[in-house]
Design a protein around this motif. Structure first.
Motif, short mmCIF file in Angstrom:
data_model
loop_
_atom_site.label_atom_id
_atom_site.label_comp_id
_atom_site.label_asym_id
_atom_site.label_seq_id
_atom_site.Cartn_x
_atom_site.Cartn_y
_atom_site.Cartn_z
N THR A 61 0.56 0.96 10.69
CA THR A 61 1.00 1.04 9.30
C THR A 61 -0.14 1.50 8.40
N LYS A 65 -0.44 4.94 6.26
CA LYS A 65 -0.67 4.89 4.81
C LYS A 65 -1.93 5.67 4.42
N HIS A 68 -1.19 8.97 3.56
CA HIS A 68 -0.28 9.01 2.41
C HIS A 68 1.18 9.15 2.84
N ASN A 70 4.75 7.41 3.28
CA ASN A 70 5.53 6.27 2.82
C ASN A 70 6.25 5.72 4.05
N HIS A 72 8.00 3.23 4.68
CA HIS A 72 9.35 2.68 4.53
C HIS A 72 10.42 3.76 4.58
N LYS A 73 10.00 5.01 4.51
CA LYS A 73 10.95 6.13 4.64
C LYS A 73 10.92 6.73 6.05
#
Length: 94
Positions: A61, A65, A68, A70, A72-73
């Protein structure tokens, strides 16, 4: 990539569960034969595997991140995260 990762983590967790169930049955058979009981098992190897998978998914995760992304998408990410969170929620670290 996340879909493949999800599948591998799911397979490992399933294998750990099956192995623990087999070992638990074997232990019950042995205890019946020797009439011994061991209530304080501690952290099992399966628990250690689950904890490591949780750490790995958290690292995955953070890496995503850092690019960059996302997370959660990302397809299957939420399921992956939930799966390892659920796997470690009842582990008591001693």
């Amino acid at each position: 990539m996340t879909v493949s990762y999800y599948k591998y983590v799911e397979d490992v967790l399933t294998s750990v569960q099956r192995t623990e169930e087999s070992l638990r049955r074997l232990k019950q058979i042995r205890e019946k034969a020797s009439q011994q009981s061991n209530d304080s098992i501690g952290t099992t190897d399966g628990d250690k595997i689950r904890l490591q998978l949780n750490v790995d998914v958290l690292s995955y995760t953070e890496l995503a991140k850092s690019f960059h992304v996302n997370v959660h998408k990302v397809h299957k990410y939420n399921e992956l995260s939930s799966m390892v969170t659920e796997a470690v929620k009842n582990i008591e670290i001693k």
